[in-house]
Design a protein around this motif. Structure first.
Motif, PDB file in Angstrom:
ATOM      1  N   ASP A  58      30.563 101.379  42.419  1.00 46.78           N
ATOM      2  CA  ASP A  58      32.020 101.431  42.339  1.00 46.78           C
ATOM      3  C   ASP A  58      32.570 100.189  41.655  1.00 46.78           C
ATOM      4  OD1 ASP A  58      32.330 103.884  43.891  1.00 46.78           O
ATOM      5  OD2 ASP A  58      31.606 102.677  45.574  1.00 46.78           O
ATOM      6  N   MET A  59      31.787  99.117  41.706  1.00 46.31           N
ATOM      7  CA  MET A  59      32.231  97.829  41.193  1.00 46.31           C
ATOM      8  C   MET A  59      31.002  97.051  40.719  1.00 46.31           C
ATOM      9  SD  MET A  59      34.552  95.549  43.716  1.00 46.31           S
ATOM     10  CE  MET A  59      35.163  93.990  43.229  1.00 46.31           C
ATOM     11  N   LYS A  60      31.157  96.316  39.628  1.00 51.06           N
ATOM     12  CA  LYS A  60      30.095  95.421  39.163  1.00 51.06           C
ATOM     13  C   LYS A  60      30.669  94.020  39.065  1.00 51.06           C
ATOM     14  CE  LYS A  60      27.496  98.707  36.336  1.00 51.06           C
ATOM     15  NZ  LYS A  60      26.993  98.995  34.990  1.00 51.06           N
ATOM     16  N   ILE A  61      29.916  93.047  39.592  1.00 50.23           N
ATOM     17  CA  ILE A  61      30.330  91.651  39.539  1.00 50.23           C
ATOM     18  C   ILE A  61      29.140  90.812  39.085  1.00 50.23           C
ATOM     19  CG2 ILE A  61      32.179  91.894  41.250  1.00 50.23           C
ATOM     20  CD1 ILE A  61      30.229  90.753  43.334  1.00 50.23           C
ATOM     21  N   GLU A  84      32.031  85.972  43.611  1.00 51.95           N
ATOM     22  CA  GLU A  84      33.247  86.649  43.174  1.00 51.95           C
ATOM     23  C   GLU A  84      33.883  87.423  44.324  1.00 51.95           C
ATOM     24  OE1 GLU A  84      33.038  88.926  39.542  1.00 51.95           O
ATOM     25  OE2 GLU A  84      31.619  87.505  38.663  1.00 51.95           O
ATOM     26  N   LEU A  85      33.096  87.709  45.348  1.00 55.84           N
ATOM     27  CA  LEU A  85      33.599  88.417  46.532  1.00 55.84           C
ATOM     28  C   LEU A  85      34.168  87.394  47.508  1.00 55.84           C
ATOM     29  CD1 LEU A  85      30.747  91.012  47.060  1.00 55.84           C
ATOM     30  CD2 LEU A  85      33.013  91.418  46.080  1.00 55.84           C
ATOM     31  N   ILE A  98      41.658  94.091  49.140  1.00 59.63           N
ATOM     32  CA  ILE A  98      41.239  95.485  48.931  1.00 59.63           C
ATOM     33  C   ILE A  98      40.864  96.168  50.254  1.00 59.63           C
ATOM     34  CG2 ILE A  98      40.597  95.155  46.511  1.00 59.63           C
ATOM     35  CD1 ILE A  98      37.642  95.102  47.389  1.00 59.63           C
ATOM     36  N   ALA A 117      32.054  97.522  52.661  1.00 54.63           N
ATOM     37  CA  ALA A 117      31.442  97.518  51.330  1.00 54.63           C
ATOM     38  C   ALA A 117      30.018  97.004  51.461  1.00 54.63           C
ATOM     39  CB  ALA A 117      32.230  96.621  50.375  1.00 54.63           C
ATOM     40  N   VAL A 147      27.036  95.078  49.018  1.00 57.15           N
ATOM     41  CA  VAL A 147      26.713  94.432  47.747  1.00 57.15           C
ATOM     42  C   VAL A 147      25.207  94.248  47.654  1.00 57.15           C
ATOM     43  CG1 VAL A 147      27.113  92.081  48.663  1.00 57.15           C
ATOM     44  CG2 VAL A 147      27.204  92.499  46.182  1.00 57.15           C
ATOM     45  N   LEU A 176      32.049 101.452  49.831  1.00 61.46           N
ATOM     46  CA  LEU A 176      32.182 100.826  48.516  1.00 61.46           C
ATOM     47  C   LEU A 176      30.851 100.202  48.103  1.00 61.46           C
ATOM     48  CD1 LEU A 176      34.395 100.105  46.345  1.00 61.46           C
ATOM     49  CD2 LEU A 176      34.530  97.883  47.502  1.00 61.46           C
ATOM     50  N   ILE A 206      28.860  97.821  45.536  1.00 64.12           N
ATOM     51  CA  ILE A 206      29.081  96.716  44.597  1.00 64.12           C
ATOM     52  C   ILE A 206      27.734  96.225  44.076  1.00 64.12           C
ATOM     53  CG2 ILE A 206      30.103  94.436  44.269  1.00 64.12           C
ATOM     54  CD1 ILE A 206      31.837  95.068  46.804  1.00 64.12           C
ATOM     55  N   LYS A 207      27.585  96.202  42.765  1.00 65.02           N
ATOM     56  CA  LYS A 207      26.316  95.820  42.118  1.00 65.02           C
ATOM     57  C   LYS A 207      26.425  94.426  41.517  1.00 65.02           C
ATOM     58  CE  LYS A 207      22.401  96.772  39.689  1.00 65.02           C
ATOM     59  NZ  LYS A 207      22.026  95.440  39.267  1.00 65.02           N
TER      60      LYS A 207
END
Length: 146
Positions: free
Chosen positions: A8-11, A16-17, A25, A113, A115, A132, A134-135
């Motif tokens: 759903d999200m790439k960081i 960054e989290l 969020i 979420a 990660v 969620l 997160i990659k």
């Protein structure tokens, strides 16, 4: 493309989290993979940067748990100094331990979420759990059979 394989999200990294971002969020529980997500395999204990990140999450009311496929000794040695919930030999992408971590920390599908660095275990596990996903790129070389 297969939705199960798409995060759903790439960081770029876990830092960054921030607590502020997760709070914005509506994420109250963060489940994180350990190896190559929070630390390289060869880092047995958390460094100062990881400790500050964990503190930032706590200040913002974000509960953190590590869910790892690695052995108990490895996971405990890293997580105990941080005082965070931790689960080993989780069998990701199985939902069992992800669900257990989420429930123990008081999360829901909407407020949790995960990660991680691996599509096949972390992202698919999150997607199957309907949280969620997160990659992050892996911090070091992958070691498949730890």
């Amino acid at each position: 493309m297969f939705p199960l394989f798409v995060p759903d999200m790439k960081i770029e990294n876990i830092y960054e989290l921030t607590g502020e971002l997760l709070e914005a969020i509506n994420i109250k529980v963060l489940i994180a993979d350990l190896d190559n997500t929070i630390a390289k395999y060869e880092h047995e204990v958390p460094d100062e940067r990881v400790s500050r990140w964990v503190e930032d999450l706590a200040v913002h009311g974000i509960k953190l748990a590590v869910v790892s496929n690695n052995k108990q000794a490895r996971v405990e040695k890293f997580c105990k100094p941080l005082g965070i919930a931790h689960f080993w030999r989780s069998g990701k992408p199985s939902r069992r331990t992800i669900k257990k971590a989420m429930e123990e920390l008081g999360g829901t599908r909407e407020t949790t979420a995960l990660v991680g660095d691996k599509i096949i275990t972390d992202i698919i596990g999150a997607k199957r759990s309907r949280i969620l996903a997160i990659k992050v790129p892996p911090l070091g070389k992958r070691r498949m059979f730890e």
